[in-house]
Scaffold this motif. Structure first.
Motif, PDB file in Angstrom:
ATOM      1  N   PRO A  86       0.841  -1.202   0.000  1.00 54.98           N
ATOM      2  CA  PRO A  86       0.000   0.000   0.000  1.00 54.98           C
ATOM      3  C   PRO A  86       0.878   1.254   0.000  1.00 54.98           C
ATOM      4  O   PRO A  86       1.918   1.298   0.659  1.00 54.98           O
ATOM      5  N   LEU A  87       0.442   2.251  -0.755  1.00 51.11           N
ATOM      6  CA  LEU A  87       1.147   3.529  -0.841  1.00 51.11           C
ATOM      7  C   LEU A  87       0.364   4.602  -0.109  1.00 51.11           C
ATOM      8  O   LEU A  87      -0.858   4.682  -0.232  1.00 51.11           O
ATOM      9  N   HIS A  88       1.088   5.442   0.617  1.00 56.91           N
ATOM     10  CA  HIS A  88       0.470   6.570   1.311  1.00 56.91           C
ATOM     11  C   HIS A  88       1.180   7.843   0.852  1.00 56.91           C
ATOM     12  O   HIS A  88       2.403   7.957   0.973  1.00 56.91           O
ATOM     13  N   LEU A  89       0.422   8.785   0.338  1.00 55.56           N
ATOM     14  CA  LEU A  89       0.961  10.082  -0.063  1.00 55.56           C
ATOM     15  C   LEU A  89       0.769  11.036   1.106  1.00 55.56           C
ATOM     16  O   LEU A  89      -0.335  11.155   1.639  1.00 55.56           O
ATOM     17  N   VAL A  90       1.846  11.712   1.504  1.00 57.98           N
ATOM     18  CA  VAL A  90       1.793  12.594   2.666  1.00 57.98           C
ATOM     19  C   VAL A  90       2.299  13.980   2.262  1.00 57.98           C
ATOM     20  O   VAL A  90       3.467  14.143   1.913  1.00 57.98           O
ATOM     21  N   GLY A  91       1.426  14.953   2.312  1.00 57.81           N
ATOM     22  CA  GLY A  91       1.788  16.340   2.032  1.00 57.81           C
ATOM     23  C   GLY A  91       1.855  17.122   3.332  1.00 57.81           C
ATOM     24  O   GLY A  91       0.886  17.133   4.093  1.00 57.81           O
ATOM     25  N   ILE A  92       2.999  17.744   3.585  1.00 56.29           N
ATOM     26  CA  ILE A  92       3.168  18.522   4.810  1.00 56.29           C
ATOM     27  C   ILE A  92       3.585  19.935   4.432  1.00 56.29           C
ATOM     28  O   ILE A  92       4.520  20.125   3.651  1.00 56.29           O
ATOM     29  N   GLU A  93       2.883  20.909   4.993  1.00 63.80           N
ATOM     30  CA  GLU A  93       3.170  22.312   4.701  1.00 63.80           C
ATOM     31  C   GLU A  93       3.555  23.054   5.976  1.00 63.80           C
ATOM     32  O   GLU A  93       2.961  22.844   7.029  1.00 63.80           O
ATOM     33  N   PHE A  94       4.578  23.884   5.831  1.00 62.54           N
ATOM     34  CA  PHE A  94       5.116  24.659   6.943  1.00 62.54           C
ATOM     35  C   PHE A  94       4.899  26.135   6.657  1.00 62.54           C
ATOM     36  O   PHE A  94       5.157  26.605   5.557  1.00 62.54           O
ATOM     37  N   SER A  95       4.473  26.866   7.664  1.00 63.53           N
ATOM     38  CA  SER A  95       4.260  28.300   7.520  1.00 63.53           C
ATOM     39  C   SER A  95       5.579  29.052   7.613  1.00 63.53           C
ATOM     40  O   SER A  95       6.346  28.861   8.567  1.00 63.53           O
ATOM     41  N   ARG A  96       5.838  29.880   6.622  1.00 62.13           N
ATOM     42  CA  ARG A  96       7.032  30.723   6.637  1.00 62.13           C
ATOM     43  C   ARG A  96       6.980  31.694   7.825  1.00 62.13           C
ATOM     44  O   ARG A  96       7.998  31.967   8.453  1.00 62.13           O
ATOM     45  N   GLN A  97       5.796  32.189   8.154  1.00 61.93           N
ATOM     46  CA  GLN A  97       5.669  33.145   9.248  1.00 61.93           C
ATOM     47  C   GLN A  97       5.661  32.471  10.617  1.00 61.93           C
ATOM     48  O   GLN A  97       6.340  32.907  11.537  1.00 61.93           O
ATOM     49  N   GLN A  98       4.886  31.386  10.746  1.00 65.89           N
ATOM     50  CA  GLN A  98       4.740  30.724  12.039  1.00 65.89           C
ATOM     51  C   GLN A  98       5.873  29.747  12.336  1.00 65.89           C
ATOM     52  O   GLN A  98       6.060  29.343  13.483  1.00 65.89           O
ATOM     53  N   ARG A  99       6.591  29.310  11.283  1.00 63.82           N
ATOM     54  CA  ARG A  99       7.673  28.324  11.422  1.00 63.82           C
ATOM     55  C   ARG A  99       7.172  27.064  12.118  1.00 63.82           C
ATOM     56  O   ARG A  99       7.756  26.579  13.089  1.00 63.82           O
ATOM     57  N   ASN A 100       6.048  26.562  11.605  1.00 67.62           N
ATOM     58  CA  ASN A 100       5.411  25.408  12.200  1.00 67.62           C
ATOM     59  C   ASN A 100       4.583  24.698  11.131  1.00 67.62           C
ATOM     60  O   ASN A 100       4.323  25.259  10.070  1.00 67.62           O
ATOM     61  N   VAL A 101       4.163  23.463  11.412  1.00 62.89           N
ATOM     62  CA  VAL A 101       3.306  22.733  10.486  1.00 62.89           C
ATOM     63  C   VAL A 101       1.936  23.404  10.468  1.00 62.89           C
ATOM     64  O   VAL A 101       1.329  23.633  11.514  1.00 62.89           O
ATOM     65  N   VAL A 102       1.456  23.738   9.258  1.00 70.25           N
ATOM     66  CA  VAL A 102       0.116  24.315   9.121  1.00 70.25           C
ATOM     67  C   VAL A 102      -0.786  23.456   8.249  1.00 70.25           C
ATOM     68  O   VAL A 102      -1.991  23.674   8.179  1.00 70.25           O
ATOM     69  N   GLY A 103      -0.195  22.490   7.557  1.00 69.69           N
ATOM     70  CA  GLY A 103      -0.981  21.594   6.725  1.00 69.69           C
ATOM     71  C   GLY A 103      -0.408  20.200   6.738  1.00 69.69           C
ATOM     72  O   GLY A 103       0.812  20.014   6.646  1.00 69.69           O
ATOM     73  N   PHE A 104      -1.299  19.206   6.872  1.00 69.81           N
ATOM     74  CA  PHE A 104      -0.881  17.810   6.904  1.00 69.81           C
ATOM     75  C   PHE A 104      -2.004  17.000   6.262  1.00 69.81           C
ATOM     76  O   PHE A 104      -3.093  16.930   6.810  1.00 69.81           O
ATOM     77  N   GLU A 105      -1.729  16.440   5.078  1.00 70.16           N
ATOM     78  CA  GLU A 105      -2.736  15.661   4.377  1.00 70.16           C
ATOM     79  C   GLU A 105      -2.162  14.303   4.010  1.00 70.16           C
ATOM     80  O   GLU A 105      -0.996  14.206   3.600  1.00 70.16           O
ATOM     81  N   VAL A 106      -2.979  13.271   4.142  1.00 71.76           N
ATOM     82  CA  VAL A 106      -2.561  11.915   3.793  1.00 71.76           C
ATOM     83  C   VAL A 106      -3.611  11.318   2.869  1.00 71.76           C
ATOM     84  O   VAL A 106      -4.800  11.498   3.084  1.00 71.76           O
ATOM     85  N   GLN A 107      -3.123  10.623   1.855  1.00 72.51           N
ATOM     86  CA  GLN A 107      -4.032   9.946   0.939  1.00 72.51           C
ATOM     87  C   GLN A 107      -3.442   8.595   0.575  1.00 72.51           C
ATOM     88  O   GLN A 107      -2.244   8.474   0.306  1.00 72.51           O
TER      89      GLN A 107
END
Length: 109
Positions: A86-107
């Motif tokens: 099984p394959l899992h696609l994981v998209g993680i986004e970091f805020s340039r301003q907050q310097r933290n994870v702001v988006g986390f999606e798995v499919q």
């Protein structure tokens, strides 16, 4: 403080290396900048039961969904479809301003 003044946190490669080092410490099979015929997967993690494909993005402030969108649009999972796991696609986004994870999606791929 030094953390806020340091521009390195504004680069995708910084965040990819943080994830890589943590996962490498677990002894997992990792491929950084995994080359495909459509570009490079930021990080591939293989475990016996499944494969995870990670894409990291630095965004201005809020999640945009572009990390997961890139994984899908470029067909990065195609490289591993014949593997059978099984394959899992994981998209993680970091805020340039907050310097933290702001988006986390798995499919499931």
């Amino acid at each position: 403080d030094w953390y806020r003044a340091n521009p390195i946190t504004q680069y995708e490669g910084y965040w990819a290396s943080v994830f890589y080092s943590h996962l490498a410490a677990l002894g997992l099979e990792l491929i950084a900048e995994d080359v495909t015929n459509h570009g490079c997967i930021d990080l591939t993690v293989k475990i016996p039961e499944r494969i995870y494909l990670f894409e990291f993005k630095v965004v201005p402030d809020q999640a945009t969904g572009q990390a997961l969108a890139q994984l899908k649009a470029r067909g990065y999972a195609d490289k591993y479809r014949a593997d059978g796991r099984p394959l899992h696609l994981v998209g993680i986004e970091f805020s340039r301003q907050q310097r933290n994870v702001v988006g986390f999606e798995v499919q499931m791929g």
